[in-house]
Design a protein around this motif. Structure first.
Motif, PDB file in Angstrom:
ATOM      1  N   LYS A 146      -0.647   4.774   2.186  1.00 27.00           N
ATOM      2  CA  LYS A 146      -0.004   4.715   3.500  1.00 27.00           C
ATOM      3  C   LYS A 146       0.834   3.447   3.634  1.00 27.00           C
ATOM      4  O   LYS A 146       1.696   3.361   4.510  1.00 27.00           O
ATOM      5  N   ALA A 147       0.522   2.446   2.815  1.00 26.73           N
ATOM      6  CA  ALA A 147       1.235   1.164   2.938  1.00 26.73           C
ATOM      7  C   ALA A 147       1.302   0.472   1.585  1.00 26.73           C
ATOM      8  O   ALA A 147       0.415   0.646   0.746  1.00 26.73           O
ATOM      9  N   VAL A 148       2.378  -0.283   1.373  1.00 27.99           N
ATOM     10  CA  VAL A 148       2.527  -1.108   0.172  1.00 27.99           C
ATOM     11  C   VAL A 148       2.898  -2.510   0.637  1.00 27.99           C
ATOM     12  O   VAL A 148       3.775  -2.679   1.485  1.00 27.99           O
ATOM     13  N   ILE A 149       2.211  -3.508   0.062  1.00 26.21           N
ATOM     14  CA  ILE A 149       2.481  -4.907   0.393  1.00 26.21           C
ATOM     15  C   ILE A 149       2.988  -5.601  -0.865  1.00 26.21           C
ATOM     16  O   ILE A 149       2.365  -5.499  -1.926  1.00 26.21           O
ATOM     17  N   ALA A 150       4.127  -6.281  -0.752  1.00 29.44           N
ATOM     18  CA  ALA A 150       4.698  -7.003  -1.897  1.00 29.44           C
ATOM     19  C   ALA A 150       5.561  -8.142  -1.351  1.00 29.44           C
ATOM     20  O   ALA A 150       6.002  -8.095  -0.204  1.00 29.44           O
ATOM     21  N   PRO A 151       5.830  -9.163  -2.178  1.00 32.24           N
ATOM     22  CA  PRO A 151       6.732 -10.228  -1.713  1.00 32.24           C
ATOM     23  C   PRO A 151       8.153  -9.727  -1.475  1.00 32.24           C
ATOM     24  O   PRO A 151       8.845 -10.196  -0.583  1.00 32.24           O
ATOM     25  N   ARG A 152       8.598  -8.765  -2.267  1.00 35.38           N
ATOM     26  CA  ARG A 152       9.961  -8.257  -2.092  1.00 35.38           C
ATOM     27  C   ARG A 152      10.073  -6.871  -2.718  1.00 35.38           C
ATOM     28  O   ARG A 152       9.412  -6.590  -3.716  1.00 35.38           O
ATOM     29  N   GLY A 210      -9.964   6.090  -3.596  1.00 29.17           N
ATOM     30  CA  GLY A 210      -9.764   6.297  -2.161  1.00 29.17           C
ATOM     31  C   GLY A 210      -8.946   5.224  -1.470  1.00 29.17           C
ATOM     32  O   GLY A 210      -8.860   5.203  -0.241  1.00 29.17           O
ATOM     33  N   VAL A 211      -8.340   4.326  -2.235  1.00 27.58           N
ATOM     34  CA  VAL A 211      -7.515   3.286  -1.590  1.00 27.58           C
ATOM     35  C   VAL A 211      -6.297   3.921  -0.922  1.00 27.58           C
ATOM     36  O   VAL A 211      -5.809   4.976  -1.342  1.00 27.58           O
ATOM     37  N   SER A 212      -5.800   3.253   0.111  1.00 27.01           N
ATOM     38  CA  SER A 212      -4.595   3.752   0.791  1.00 27.01           C
ATOM     39  C   SER A 212      -3.535   2.666   0.935  1.00 27.01           C
ATOM     40  O   SER A 212      -2.482   2.887   1.513  1.00 27.01           O
ATOM     41  N   ILE A 213      -3.844   1.462   0.415  1.00 32.00           N
ATOM     42  CA  ILE A 213      -2.889   0.355   0.477  1.00 32.00           C
ATOM     43  C   ILE A 213      -2.725  -0.215  -0.928  1.00 32.00           C
ATOM     44  O   ILE A 213      -3.713  -0.422  -1.639  1.00 32.00           O
ATOM     45  N   LEU A 214      -1.487  -0.437  -1.329  1.00 34.03           N
ATOM     46  CA  LEU A 214      -1.205  -1.026  -2.638  1.00 34.03           C
ATOM     47  C   LEU A 214      -0.677  -2.439  -2.413  1.00 34.03           C
ATOM     48  O   LEU A 214       0.251  -2.642  -1.626  1.00 34.03           O
ATOM     49  N   VAL A 215      -1.284  -3.414  -3.113  1.00 32.12           N
ATOM     50  CA  VAL A 215      -0.820  -4.801  -3.020  1.00 32.12           C
ATOM     51  C   VAL A 215      -0.260  -5.176  -4.380  1.00 32.12           C
ATOM     52  O   VAL A 215      -0.980  -5.160  -5.379  1.00 32.12           O
ATOM     53  N   THR A 216       1.021  -5.481  -4.430  1.00 31.67           N
ATOM     54  CA  THR A 216       1.673  -5.618  -5.722  1.00 31.67           C
ATOM     55  C   THR A 216       2.634  -6.800  -5.758  1.00 31.67           C
ATOM     56  O   THR A 216       2.892  -7.430  -4.735  1.00 31.67           O
ATOM     57  N   GLY A 217       3.166  -7.068  -6.977  1.00 32.52           N
ATOM     58  CA  GLY A 217       4.019  -8.234  -7.183  1.00 32.52           C
ATOM     59  C   GLY A 217       5.454  -8.013  -6.728  1.00 32.52           C
ATOM     60  O   GLY A 217       5.817  -6.937  -6.255  1.00 32.52           O
ATOM     61  N   THR A 218       6.243  -9.043  -6.913  1.00 30.04           N
ATOM     62  CA  THR A 218       7.605  -9.024  -6.360  1.00 30.04           C
ATOM     63  C   THR A 218       8.517  -8.041  -7.082  1.00 30.04           C
ATOM     64  O   THR A 218       8.244  -7.646  -8.211  1.00 30.04           O
ATOM     65  N   GLU A 219       9.596  -7.660  -6.410  1.00 31.36           N
ATOM     66  CA  GLU A 219      10.617  -6.697  -6.891  1.00 31.36           C
ATOM     67  C   GLU A 219       9.998  -5.322  -7.149  1.00 31.36           C
ATOM     68  O   GLU A 219      10.346  -4.634  -8.103  1.00 31.36           O
ATOM     69  N   GLY A 221       7.787   7.290   6.369  1.00 31.57           N
ATOM     70  CA  GLY A 221       6.597   6.775   7.028  1.00 31.57           C
ATOM     71  C   GLY A 221       5.643   6.034   6.115  1.00 31.57           C
ATOM     72  O   GLY A 221       4.474   5.850   6.460  1.00 31.57           O
ATOM     73  N   LEU A 222       6.120   5.615   4.936  1.00 37.15           N
ATOM     74  CA  LEU A 222       5.295   4.750   4.073  1.00 37.15           C
ATOM     75  C   LEU A 222       5.624   3.315   4.477  1.00 37.15           C
ATOM     76  O   LEU A 222       6.759   2.875   4.345  1.00 37.15           O
ATOM     77  N   LEU A 223       4.606   2.598   4.982  1.00 40.10           N
ATOM     78  CA  LEU A 223       4.837   1.243   5.488  1.00 40.10           C
ATOM     79  C   LEU A 223       5.007   0.276   4.330  1.00 40.10           C
ATOM     80  O   LEU A 223       4.067   0.063   3.551  1.00 40.10           O
ATOM     81  N   THR A 224       6.175  -0.304   4.181  1.00 39.21           N
ATOM     82  CA  THR A 224       6.388  -1.316   3.144  1.00 39.21           C
ATOM     83  C   THR A 224       6.587  -2.658   3.829  1.00 39.21           C
ATOM     84  O   THR A 224       7.498  -2.826   4.635  1.00 39.21           O
TER      85      THR A 224
END
Lengths: 199, 475
Positions: free
Chosen positions: A90-96, A61-70, A109-112
């Motif tokens: 709905k969102a992805v968080i990464a350094p780059r 049920g997660v909606s946010i992905l937290v991942t590595g660079t590139e 509308g996918l928040l990066t």
């Protein structure tokens, strides 16, 4: 397009760098002619592995992905964004991010959101310690919040406005239709044309 | 300062990329991204169906069918010209054909004399010329930068945008120069050069920049070599890569089906000659490389930045200071089934793939044929030779290259993307190892579980003969 302002949900830690778009969705899954139904190909090579983060009950049920660079380098396939969205992200968080992937995400509308590697590391630790931790990605205030921590991120003003208003790019551009026509009337006559075919 | 055909007046010295950009600005208001006019839009079956759907839903037309062209390449078989066995692949191709028919777009279908990999087709028709903006729903669109054009890959939403408006809103990228001084040593190709560059920069090193490749070694490359270099710009994250047009460029374009003729040719060449970076122009970044130090280069890992000299060995992950790179190297060695310290020349392969938009042009086939002529593909190795287009295939056969390959025991096939991307029937099976002239060694790129080493055409041919990674000098 749906308006995007802020999203709160649980997050999955994907501790890998250079997750290219072939890994997000292999080419063999790109054969559909629709914009939906791509979730079956998301991270296809890893989905059989019971230890893969998205196969763990704690991260259901997660909606946010937290991942590595590139993240999202490589192929221009927008299917990578559709697959993430179809799966429920709905969102992805990464350094780059890869440029084309990032552009594609914002069209859908996918928040990066780019956060420094230290912040991503802290988020990984936090959601591994407590998978039920709620993470907020706030486009209005341009910050990510999790527990007691807050990280500011940069986000282009125009792209942010467009997302928050849910505007369609083609309609926006067509407001300048007269300028496009004026440009065309000045184009050099020798510029190549595909029609009529000379082949 | 110069005044451009579109009336833009430059107030300062500019780079080549800035000149081409300025000549295509439809709107620049400082608030929104610049709106760029697009001179050529290339389409293929994978990234266009949803874009045409979008047009239909909004009741829109293709604004400039005369600046748009389609071909079939990603899904097509390369063992025959008629039967697409997989029904979903066939449906995607049929959808492209129907869309082109409905919207009036020119298409070169499987079996047509001009069919082929989209980035081989554009230049060979003379549709790719200097000073243009070229886009396609494919990241290797950067190939067309070899002519001194701004060319980049776009997503499907942007494909729809270009179909509807012939423009794209784009934030202006920064500029970077990659200056390659001196001459490439004998036996070192454009592919070796670009693999070396990516190993220096990493996969994200070019992000946000349009890169101009320049210097003696770049000037000395043929047009096809320049296309190989620009093709892989995306593999180090660059927005686009380009090379200033020169006499070689003009000679390559002249006489092709869609090249200007007569007075138009003179006017075009006069403009094209202005497409050089001004002497005092400044780049935001510059990388300088000494060509004399280069040697054949191959990849050992699972991204194009994980490369090393053919004469080198698989690196030890512990040798990477950066913890992210160290972990990436550990993952790569596990996936690739390699041990640190193994000399690259001792890595045995099962498959050799010669082809793709990176190295599927006539010079690539000639380079490989020269190495393999009179030799045999090693036992247990399957060498596939896939021309980049039907036209390249025809030319190669006129030159007798097909005979050289088949006599060596290689498989001579029809044009298409083939094993570059694991979408059509040409795929590695799990655990199989390939030396490939394509552009991506990502996990699963050439088929689930497949292991890819990126190489030049000459190294591919030598490897096919040796059965393990090798250069022509090793035979």
């Amino acid at each position: 397009m749906e308006k995007v302002t802020t999203h709160t949900g649980t997050a999955a830690p994907l501790r890998r760098s250079n997750v290219d778009t072939d890994q997000i969705i292999p080419a063999v899954y790109l054969k559909r002619v629709t914009k939906t139904g791509f979730e079956d190909g998301l991270f296809a090579a890893w989905r059989d592995d019971p230890t893969f983060v998205l196969n763990q009950d704690a991260y259901r049920g997660v909606s946010i992905l937290v991942t590595g660079t590139e993240f999202g380098t490589g192929s221009s396939r927008e299917h990578a964004v559709w697959a993430l969205k179809d799966f429920g992200f709905k969102a992805v968080i990464a350094p780059r991010f890869g440029d084309i992937f990032r552009g594609n995400s914002l069209k859908n509308g996918l928040l990066t959101v780019e956060l420094p590697a230290e912040a991503v590391e802290a988020l990984w630790d936090a959601v591994e310690a407590d998978p039920s931790l709620e993470v907020t990605v706030d486009l209005v205030d341009r910050e990510v919040r999790a527990g007691e921590r807050t990280w500011a991120f940069e986000f282009d003003d125009f792209a942010r406005w467009r997302l928050m208003e849910g505007l369609d790019d083609v309609a926006l551009t067509l407001r300048d239709e007269d300028r496009i026509a004026a440009f065309e009337s000045n184009r050099e006559a020798w510029r190549p044309r595909t029609l009529p075919s000379a082949a | 300062m110069s005044r451009t055909p579109q009336g833009f007046e430059a107030s300062r010295p500019r780079t080549l990329a800035e000149k081409v950009w300025d000549d295509h600005v439809v709107r620049s208001d400082g608030e929104q991204p610049d709106l760029l006019y697009i001179d050529l839009h290339l389409l293929h079956e994978v990234t266009s169906p949803q874009a045409f759907d979008g047009l239909r839903q909004a009741g829109r037309k293709v604004r400039r069918t005369d600046l748009t062209i389609a071909t079939e390449d990603h899904n097509t078989p390369t063992d025959n010209l008629f039967t697409i066995a997989d029904p979903t692949s066939r449906k995607q191709i049929e959808t492209l054909r129907a869309n082109c028919e409905e919207f009036g777009v020119r298409i070169h279908s499987l079996g047509d004399a001009e069919q082929g990999v989209v980035h081989v087709v554009g230049p060979q028709l003379g549709l790719t010329q200097p000073g243009m903006t070229v886009v396609c729903g494919d990241s290797h669109t950067s190939t067309h930068g070899a002519f001194g054009s701004i060319a980049f890959g776009i997503g499907t939403s942007e494909v729809e945008h270009v179909l509807a408006t012939q423009t794209l809103p784009q934030a202006k990228p920064k500029t970077m120069a990659v200056t390659v001084n001196g001459s490439l040593p004998e036996g070192v190709s454009a592919k070796d050069l670009i693999l070396k560059i990516i190993s220096i920069t990493g996969t994200g090193g070019g992000k946000g920049h349009i890169v101009e490749y320049r210097g003696q070694a770049i000037e000395e490359l043929s047009m096809e070599g320049r296309m190989t270099v620009c093709n892989m710009s995306i593999e180090w994250g660059a927005k686009a890569g380009l090379i200033a047009p020169d006499e070689k460029t003009f000679a390559y374009v002249e006489g092709r089906a869609h090249a200007p003729t007569g007075e138009d040719w003179d006017a075009a060449v006069e403009y094209w000659r202005s497409l050089r970076t001004d002497e005092d122009a400044e780049f935001d970044r510059e990388i300088v490389i000494d060509a004399a130090e280069l040697s054949p280069f191959v990849t050992w890992g699972t991204n194009p930045g994980q490369g090393i000299e053919l004469a080198g060995a698989v690196p030890d992950p512990a040798s990477f200071d950066d913890p992210i790179e160290r972990t990436a190297a550990e993952n790569a060695l596990a996936y690739m089934g390699l041990e640190a310290g193994t000399p690259m020349r001792e890595v045995d392969v099962d498959v050799v793939f010669l082809g793709s938009c990176t190295n599927g042009r006539i010079e690539d086939l000639r380079a490989a044929a020269e190495v393999i002529k009179g030799r045999k593909v090693a036992d247990g190795v399957n060498m596939m030779v896939v021309p980049g287009s039907a036209r390249v295939r025809e030319q190669a056969m006129e030159e007798g290259l097909d005979k050289i390959f088949t006599e060596a025991g290689a498989d001579w096939r029809f044009a298409g993307c083939s094993m570059c991307l694991g979408m059509n029937p040409d795929q590695l099976t799990p655990g199989q190892r390939a030396a490939s002239t394509s552009n991506r060694n990502f996990e699963g790129r050439q088929g689930k579980g497949g292991r890819t080493h990126l190489v030049s055409p000459a190294v591919a041919a030598a490897t096919a003969v040796a059965g393990s990674l090798a250069g022509p000098a090793d035979l």
